[in-house]
Write a protein that holds these residues in place. Structure first.
Motif, PDB file in Angstrom:
ATOM      1  N   ASP A   1      -9.569   0.374 -10.085  1.00 15.45           N
ATOM      2  CA  ASP A   1     -10.739   0.497  -9.219  1.00 15.45           C
ATOM      3  C   ASP A   1     -10.553   1.702  -8.320  1.00 15.45           C
ATOM      4  OD1 ASP A   1     -13.212  -0.539  -7.984  1.00 15.45           O
ATOM      5  OD2 ASP A   1     -11.935  -0.811  -6.231  1.00 15.45           O
TER       6      ASP A   1
ATOM      7  N   ILE B   1      -2.755  -1.177  -2.978  1.00 13.66           N
ATOM      8  CA  ILE B   1      -3.710  -0.058  -2.952  1.00 13.66           C
ATOM      9  C   ILE B   1      -3.007   1.275  -2.693  1.00 13.66           C
ATOM     10  CG2 ILE B   1      -5.661  -1.491  -2.248  1.00 13.66           C
ATOM     11  CD1 ILE B   1      -5.305  -0.381   0.610  1.00 13.66           C
TER      12      ILE B   1
ATOM     13  N   PHE C   1      -4.467   2.284 -12.512  1.00 18.18           N
ATOM     14  CA  PHE C   1      -5.323   1.778 -11.449  1.00 18.18           C
ATOM     15  C   PHE C   1      -6.675   1.360 -12.031  1.00 18.18           C
ATOM     16  CE2 PHE C   1      -2.342   4.306  -8.909  1.00 18.18           C
ATOM     17  CZ  PHE C   1      -2.071   3.420  -7.872  1.00 18.18           C
TER      18      PHE C   1
ATOM     19  N   ALA D   1       0.849  -1.195   0.000  1.00 18.53           N
ATOM     20  CA  ALA D   1       0.000   0.000   0.000  1.00 18.53           C
ATOM     21  C   ALA D   1       0.882   1.241   0.000  1.00 18.53           C
ATOM     22  CB  ALA D   1      -0.924   0.018   1.212  1.00 18.53           C
TER      23      ALA D   1
ATOM     24  N   GLN E   1      -7.579   3.462  -4.402  1.00 22.87           N
ATOM     25  CA  GLN E   1      -7.447   2.915  -5.755  1.00 22.87           C
ATOM     26  C   GLN E   1      -6.615   1.632  -5.711  1.00 22.87           C
ATOM     27  OE1 GLN E   1      -7.290   6.144  -8.975  1.00 22.87           O
ATOM     28  NE2 GLN E   1      -6.153   7.078  -7.317  1.00 22.87           N
ATOM     29  N   THR E   2      -6.949   0.692  -6.571  1.00 20.12           N
ATOM     30  CA  THR E   2      -6.297  -0.610  -6.582  1.00 20.12           C
ATOM     31  C   THR E   2      -5.518  -0.816  -7.865  1.00 20.12           C
ATOM     32  OG1 THR E   2      -8.132  -1.522  -5.289  1.00 20.12           O
ATOM     33  CG2 THR E   2      -6.684  -3.106  -6.373  1.00 20.12           C
ATOM     34  N   LYS E   3      -4.302  -1.337  -7.721  1.00 25.51           N
ATOM     35  CA  LYS E   3      -3.463  -1.621  -8.888  1.00 25.51           C
ATOM     36  C   LYS E   3      -3.868  -2.952  -9.507  1.00 25.51           C
ATOM     37  CE  LYS E   3       1.363  -2.152 -10.333  1.00 25.51           C
ATOM     38  NZ  LYS E   3       2.773  -1.947  -9.982  1.00 25.51           N
TER      39      LYS E   3
ATOM     40  N   GLY F   1      -2.211  -5.651  -7.232  1.00 27.25           N
ATOM     41  CA  GLY F   1      -3.230  -5.781  -6.200  1.00 27.25           C
ATOM     42  C   GLY F   1      -3.043  -4.830  -5.037  1.00 27.25           C
TER      43      GLY F   1
END
Length: 250
Positions: free
Chosen positions: A195, A149, A193, A120, A248-250, A147
């Motif tokens: 999401d 954030i 990203f 993260a 936000q998610t990778k 995955g």
């Protein structure tokens, strides 16, 4: 060639004097908004993967957020552009038993070299000091594992024209920009990203649920209706222009 604004960020600690240095060393307890800052870092901790996940704390300043995270068991790297601020962060960390959980590095968060390293990354009231938020967010994206954030806690529209922001820019030559969720999410999509979520700032929740009400508590009053409408907007249609926490998610 380095810009004047980045020089202002690097010279900030020296320019604010000894009282300012003491204030930075004692954050968050020296802040007027200490309660909200503690609530914010607690909220962010609850959104992070469990310790001992690896966390990149971007624009960490005097290091209090990094120290809080490390004391909770995270493996933390705190980054700041100012060498003397990093020295202050190390001094601050020396007051606590964080052992090998925490290290500080001096560098520009718009051009870090990390690759697929962290679970993260966090911008806690720091991304709005960026000259180029797209470069900063891309740098965070590269640093994250698949995955991982990115969590941002940033002011929205109107921040740059707030009297305190104008004063800081005039006195210290630092950058103060609006950094609303819609801009952060747009730059995040450009970086890759996949999401994004917008969550309300703790102070907004405080103003709705905890602030003392001095008006008559009529069930069908106009003020109660407006509060209900605010809650529904937070749940179903958060304002992309207001200050917020963005994940936000990778």
């Amino acid at each position: 060639m380095q810009t004047v604004a980045k020089e202002g960020e690097q010279d900030y600690l020296a320019n604010i004097g000894e009282m300012g240095r003491t204030h930075c060393l004692n954050k968050p307890f020296s802040d007027t908004y200490c309660g909200m800052n503690l609530t914010s870092i607690g909220t962010i901790m609850s959104l992070l993967p469990p310790a001992p996940a690896r966390i990149l704390d971007l624009g960490c300043g005097g290091g209090w957020t990094s120290i809080f995270l490390a004391r909770h068991g995270y493996e933390v790297v705190g980054q700041d552009i100012a060498a003397d601020m990093i020295e202050l962060a190390r001094e601050n960390a020396g007051l606590y038993r964080v052992g090998d959980h925490l290290q500080f590095i001096c560098g520009d968060f718009e051009s870090l070299d990390f690759q697929d390293h962290f679970d993260a990354a966090i911008f806690f009231d720091s991304l709005h000091h960026a000259e180029d938020e797209a470069l900063a967010i891309r740098s965070a994206y590269r640093a994250l594992k698949p995955g991982g954030i990115l969590i941002t806690h940033e002011p929205g529209e109107g921040h740059a024209i707030h009297p305190q922001s104008i004063q800081a820019m005039e006195l210290y030559g630092v950058t103060e920009r609006d950094m609303p969720p819609q801009l952060i999410i747009a730059r995040g999509k450009e970086a890759g990203f996949v999401d994004a979520r917008i969550l309300p700032m703790p102070e907004e929740l405080f103003s709705i649920f905890y602030k003392r009400r001095t008006y008559p508590k009529h069930l069908l009053s106009k003020r109660r209706f407006n509060i209900s409408r605010r809650v529904l907007r937070l749940l179903f249609k958060p304002d992309p222009a207001k200050g917020a926490i963005v994940i936000q998610t990778k």
